[in-house]
Design a protein around this motif. Sequence first.
Motif, PDB file in Angstrom:
ATOM      1  N   LEU A  61      74.956  47.024   1.343  1.00  0.00           N
ATOM      2  CA  LEU A  61      74.872  45.757   2.032  1.00  0.00           C
ATOM      3  C   LEU A  61      74.000  44.795   1.233  1.00  0.00           C
ATOM      4  O   LEU A  61      73.116  45.218   0.478  1.00  0.00           O
ATOM      5  N   SER A  62      74.233  43.515   1.410  1.00  0.00           N
ATOM      6  CA  SER A  62      73.374  42.508   0.782  1.00  0.00           C
ATOM      7  C   SER A  62      72.058  42.424   1.538  1.00  0.00           C
ATOM      8  O   SER A  62      71.876  43.040   2.597  1.00  0.00           O
ATOM      9  N   ALA A  63      71.125  41.635   1.001  1.00  0.00           N
ATOM     10  CA  ALA A  63      69.810  41.504   1.625  1.00  0.00           C
ATOM     11  C   ALA A  63      69.889  40.919   3.034  1.00  0.00           C
ATOM     12  O   ALA A  63      69.008  41.180   3.864  1.00  0.00           O
ATOM     13  N   ASP A  64      70.932  40.150   3.317  1.00  0.00           N
ATOM     14  CA  ASP A  64      71.094  39.599   4.660  1.00  0.00           C
ATOM     15  C   ASP A  64      72.020  40.442   5.536  1.00  0.00           C
ATOM     16  O   ASP A  64      72.403  40.031   6.632  1.00  0.00           O
ATOM     17  N   GLY A  65      72.398  41.633   5.053  1.00  0.00           N
ATOM     18  CA  GLY A  65      73.170  42.566   5.860  1.00  0.00           C
ATOM     19  C   GLY A  65      74.671  42.487   5.719  1.00  0.00           C
ATOM     20  O   GLY A  65      75.397  43.222   6.398  1.00  0.00           O
ATOM     21  N   ALA A  66      75.183  41.613   4.837  1.00  0.00           N
ATOM     22  CA  ALA A  66      76.626  41.497   4.656  1.00  0.00           C
ATOM     23  C   ALA A  66      77.174  42.685   3.860  1.00  0.00           C
ATOM     24  O   ALA A  66      76.505  43.209   2.963  1.00  0.00           O
ATOM     25  N   PHE A  67      78.389  43.078   4.178  1.00  0.00           N
ATOM     26  CA  PHE A  67      79.037  44.183   3.474  1.00  0.00           C
ATOM     27  C   PHE A  67      79.318  43.797   2.023  1.00  0.00           C
ATOM     28  O   PHE A  67      79.824  42.710   1.744  1.00  0.00           O
ATOM     29  N   VAL A  68      78.951  44.681   1.094  1.00  0.00           N
ATOM     30  CA  VAL A  68      79.214  44.466  -0.326  1.00  0.00           C
ATOM     31  C   VAL A  68      80.271  45.432  -0.830  1.00  0.00           C
ATOM     32  O   VAL A  68      81.281  45.029  -1.405  1.00  0.00           O
ATOM     33  N   ARG A  69      80.042  46.725  -0.642  1.00  0.00           N
ATOM     34  CA  ARG A  69      81.004  47.740  -1.087  1.00  0.00           C
ATOM     35  C   ARG A  69      80.682  49.056  -0.398  1.00  0.00           C
ATOM     36  O   ARG A  69      79.600  49.233   0.176  1.00  0.00           O
ATOM     37  N   SER A  70      81.628  49.990  -0.488  1.00  0.00           N
ATOM     38  CA  SER A  70      81.370  51.364  -0.079  1.00  0.00           C
ATOM     39  C   SER A  70      81.898  52.282  -1.162  1.00  0.00           C
ATOM     40  O   SER A  70      82.810  51.925  -1.907  1.00  0.00           O
ATOM     41  N   TRP A  71      81.314  53.476  -1.268  1.00  0.00           N
ATOM     42  CA  TRP A  71      81.710  54.369  -2.346  1.00  0.00           C
ATOM     43  C   TRP A  71      81.312  55.810  -2.022  1.00  0.00           C
ATOM     44  O   TRP A  71      80.595  56.081  -1.059  1.00  0.00           O
ATOM     45  N   GLY A  72      81.816  56.735  -2.840  1.00  0.00           N
ATOM     46  CA  GLY A  72      81.436  58.137  -2.734  1.00  0.00           C
ATOM     47  C   GLY A  72      82.214  58.946  -1.728  1.00  0.00           C
ATOM     48  O   GLY A  72      81.678  59.872  -1.125  1.00  0.00           O
TER      49      GLY A  72
END
Length: 283
Positions: A61-72
């Motif tokens: 997540l970004s510093a403001d809580g927005a979704f950036v990516r998921s992995w693994g």
Amino acid sequence: MKTELRVQLGDRLFGIERPWGALPPTPGRITDLAVDRGGLVHVLLRRDSAVDPAGPCVVTLSADGAFVRSWGETLCLDAHKITTGPDGVIAIVDRDAHRVLFCDAQGQVRQQIGESHRPGAPFNHPSDIAFAPDGGFYVADGYGHGRIHRFDRAGSLIASWGSVGTAPGAFLTPHGICVLSDGRVIVADRENSRVQSFTADGRLLAVWDAFLRPQDVVADADDRIHVCDSIPTLSLLSPDGALLGRCRPVLNGAHGLWLGASGDIFLAETNPNRITRLFPVTP
């Protein structure tokens, strides 16, 4: 009208935001989180690989809580704790696979410590990892061994100490670990309901027992030690263990915690499945 919650921790006042972050629906449950130098929040998700459907191990997540990516999605058997270290490395403790994975921000494994699915080589259900000021690291090992392992920055094992037990210096699940700027090693000895302080080479310095099943320990830039336990409370200690403050920011207890650069405190709650953020406010 939404009620604004406030807590006091030492000389600081915090507001409480929960849940925090735009986490997508996944089969995993939040077990820990870590914030990197760029402010990205890496949320670790734990699932039962024997019965749960596939899903990501980490949501960023970004510093403001927005979704950036998921992995693994196929990375971990049993993700337990996560931390960030030198050169942007993300270290994940894969508890029931008996290993620690060092990944880059895109989820590529760059190094592994411990033999996969080989308990005792050297880990036996490890629980947590912390980096030292010299770039080396310590692994709390954890559910089977009751030991602390010290590694140099290349990943070579230097020393190990501890045993399963209740005597000073022994452990009943060393569950959380952090390292102070002078090299002291602080361990949340969960089932003994205490926190223990050691020198860098494992000599016992102090035992602090004003906790109920402490889950995690994290130190700030001034070496003040934050402890989350199962009362549930969040406690603030001086580097020598004096209690500076205590509050109750979560309902059932946090499994992991992390300190943000802006003064925020993040708490990973497995039950209920969410993140709580404490943010500084003025009185």
